[in-house]
Scaffold this motif. Sequence first.
Motif, PDB file in Angstrom:
ATOM      1  N   ASP A  79       0.832  -1.212   0.000  1.00 51.30           N
ATOM      2  CA  ASP A  79       0.000   0.000   0.000  1.00 51.30           C
ATOM      3  C   ASP A  79       0.861   1.255   0.000  1.00 51.30           C
ATOM      4  OD1 ASP A  79      -2.728  -0.373  -0.219  1.00 51.30           O
ATOM      5  OD2 ASP A  79      -2.905  -1.108   1.839  1.00 51.30           O
ATOM      6  N   GLU A  91       1.097   4.008  -2.988  1.00 52.45           N
ATOM      7  CA  GLU A  91       0.838   5.432  -2.724  1.00 52.45           C
ATOM      8  C   GLU A  91       2.033   6.292  -3.158  1.00 52.45           C
ATOM      9  OE1 GLU A  91       0.609   7.284   1.442  1.00 52.45           O
ATOM     10  OE2 GLU A  91      -1.162   5.995   1.284  1.00 52.45           O
ATOM     11  N   GLU A 148       2.417   6.675  -6.933  1.00 45.84           N
ATOM     12  CA  GLU A 148       1.512   7.689  -7.487  1.00 45.84           C
ATOM     13  C   GLU A 148       1.996   9.093  -7.138  1.00 45.84           C
ATOM     14  OE1 GLU A 148      -2.517   5.648  -6.368  1.00 45.84           O
ATOM     15  OE2 GLU A 148      -2.909   7.254  -7.798  1.00 45.84           O
ATOM     16  N   TYR A 187      -0.836  -5.267  -7.582  1.00 49.46           N
ATOM     17  CA  TYR A 187      -0.468  -3.855  -7.354  1.00 49.46           C
ATOM     18  C   TYR A 187       0.375  -3.278  -8.491  1.00 49.46           C
ATOM     19  CZ  TYR A 187      -2.252  -3.108  -2.622  1.00 49.46           C
ATOM     20  OH  TYR A 187      -3.053  -2.898  -1.541  1.00 49.46           O
ATOM     21  N   PHE A 202      -3.832  -2.424 -10.204  1.00 50.21           N
ATOM     22  CA  PHE A 202      -4.250  -1.551  -9.103  1.00 50.21           C
ATOM     23  C   PHE A 202      -5.149  -0.431  -9.636  1.00 50.21           C
ATOM     24  CE2 PHE A 202      -2.981   1.924  -6.011  1.00 50.21           C
ATOM     25  CZ  PHE A 202      -3.668   1.392  -4.936  1.00 50.21           C
ATOM     26  N   LYS A 203      -6.250  -0.175  -8.969  1.00 48.84           N
ATOM     27  CA  LYS A 203      -7.225   0.867  -9.360  1.00 48.84           C
ATOM     28  C   LYS A 203      -7.694   0.673 -10.801  1.00 48.84           C
ATOM     29  CE  LYS A 203      -5.910   4.410  -6.053  1.00 48.84           C
ATOM     30  NZ  LYS A 203      -5.386   5.742  -5.827  1.00 48.84           N
ATOM     31  N   GLN A 204      -7.950  -0.551 -11.173  1.00 46.94           N
ATOM     32  CA  GLN A 204      -8.281  -0.816 -12.577  1.00 46.94           C
ATOM     33  C   GLN A 204      -9.608  -0.213 -13.016  1.00 46.94           C
ATOM     34  OE1 GLN A 204      -9.083  -5.132 -13.313  1.00 46.94           O
ATOM     35  NE2 GLN A 204      -8.412  -5.331 -11.208  1.00 46.94           N
ATOM     36  N   ALA A 211     -10.561   2.867 -12.036  1.00 45.48           N
ATOM     37  CA  ALA A 211     -10.454   4.336 -11.989  1.00 45.48           C
ATOM     38  C   ALA A 211     -10.373   4.893 -13.418  1.00 45.48           C
ATOM     39  CB  ALA A 211      -9.213   4.736 -11.204  1.00 45.48           C
ATOM     40  N   LYS A 227      -5.347   5.596 -15.320  1.00 48.54           N
ATOM     41  CA  LYS A 227      -4.460   4.544 -14.817  1.00 48.54           C
ATOM     42  C   LYS A 227      -3.366   5.182 -13.960  1.00 48.54           C
ATOM     43  CE  LYS A 227      -1.859   0.776 -16.807  1.00 48.54           C
ATOM     44  NZ  LYS A 227      -1.301   0.186 -17.983  1.00 48.54           N
ATOM     45  N   PRO A 228      -3.212   4.757 -12.700  1.00 55.70           N
ATOM     46  CA  PRO A 228      -2.162   5.371 -11.871  1.00 55.70           C
ATOM     47  C   PRO A 228      -0.776   4.851 -12.243  1.00 55.70           C
ATOM     48  CG  PRO A 228      -3.240   3.621 -10.663  1.00 55.70           C
ATOM     49  CD  PRO A 228      -3.927   3.689 -12.001  1.00 55.70           C
ATOM     50  N   MET A 265       2.006   2.732 -11.235  1.00 52.36           N
ATOM     51  CA  MET A 265       1.957   1.617 -10.295  1.00 52.36           C
ATOM     52  C   MET A 265       3.359   1.195  -9.861  1.00 52.36           C
ATOM     53  SD  MET A 265      -1.169  -0.616 -11.844  1.00 52.36           S
ATOM     54  CE  MET A 265      -1.203   0.001 -13.515  1.00 52.36           C
TER      55      MET A 265
END
Length: 336
Positions: A103, A107, A110, A167, A171-173, A175, A178-179, A181
């Motif tokens: 996590d 974070e 990003e 991750y 991750f955040k698929q 959203a 796309k962040p 990762m």
Amino acid sequence: MRKKVTLITGACGEIGHALIDHLAEQKSGPIVTLDLQDMHDAQRKKVAHVKGSITDKALLEQLVSEYEFEQIIHLAALLSTRAEFSPSLAHRVNVEGTLLLLDIAAEQSEFRQKPVQFLFPSSIAAYGMPDLETKAAHPKVKEWEWNYPTTMYGANKLYCERLGIYYSEHFKQLAEEKPVMLDFRSVRFPGLISAFTVPSGGTSDYGPEMLHAAAQGKAYACFVRPDSAIPFMAMPDAIQALIGLAAAPADKLTQRVYNVTAFSLTAEGFRDEVAKHFPKADVTYEPHLKRQGIVDSWPVDTDDHKARKDWGWAPDYDQERCFAEYLVPNIRARYA
Ligand code: SER
């Protein structure tokens, strides 16, 4: 500005011990270490050490406020035998601790718009051969074969590999955007053998225990049958594997979890190597039925051709060199 560092968890364990020396020698940048134990005296000056648990969220948050983690080398874990005695503690440390760190890495990736590299040692314990016939019939398993671990530790490792992949790729698929990762990379290690430290809480420990006992002139009762076969690796090769995978260009990697192996040996073969160098070695066999069951569920060897092809992995120490050039001279010096 927060200081950019590599974070090493479980840094006082066997791999950490060897890794810190290697990284310090390479002058590869500032290192923050986290472990429940105090840092060994000889390594204290090489790192900024924090004594604490990877399950302590407040402590991790405090570290994030001080440091920017460019790379996380997450070594902390309860090994396979220890985890069987405290399965829920093992889950907390091996899985929930890993999740907290993933996590944080997610974070941070990003936040800085650049992937944090997350290195994770996995294990032959991620495999589970159902019986000895199957084990003999499939002596070199590929990464995705026989992923049926029978131990808490193996199940934890296998699941954390999947979490790392999640991750890094999904991750955040849902959203909109796309962040950036994290970059998860993992090696599945065989039983590791160090000349300088002895493992604790593992099930492949009979190898190193036998050797260190012989070097000290002590008798050793091996807890598995003479015919028990698993792969082993010298600690410098384990470090070389982690460093090699970390350094590989991302576009060369076709998977995130790689087998790495050096040589496969039966307990009797291990004893023979030990006896070659320590002719007075006094090794007997007193198999512990339950620990035997765990070793029987691990493969004879793994197929590491993907690591060889994708990032040039090759061990420096085959069986002969491992004993003759690394283990025996260093162990002799240690116990002299
Ligand atoms: N050496 C480990 C253990 O025995 C396996 O990865 O638990």
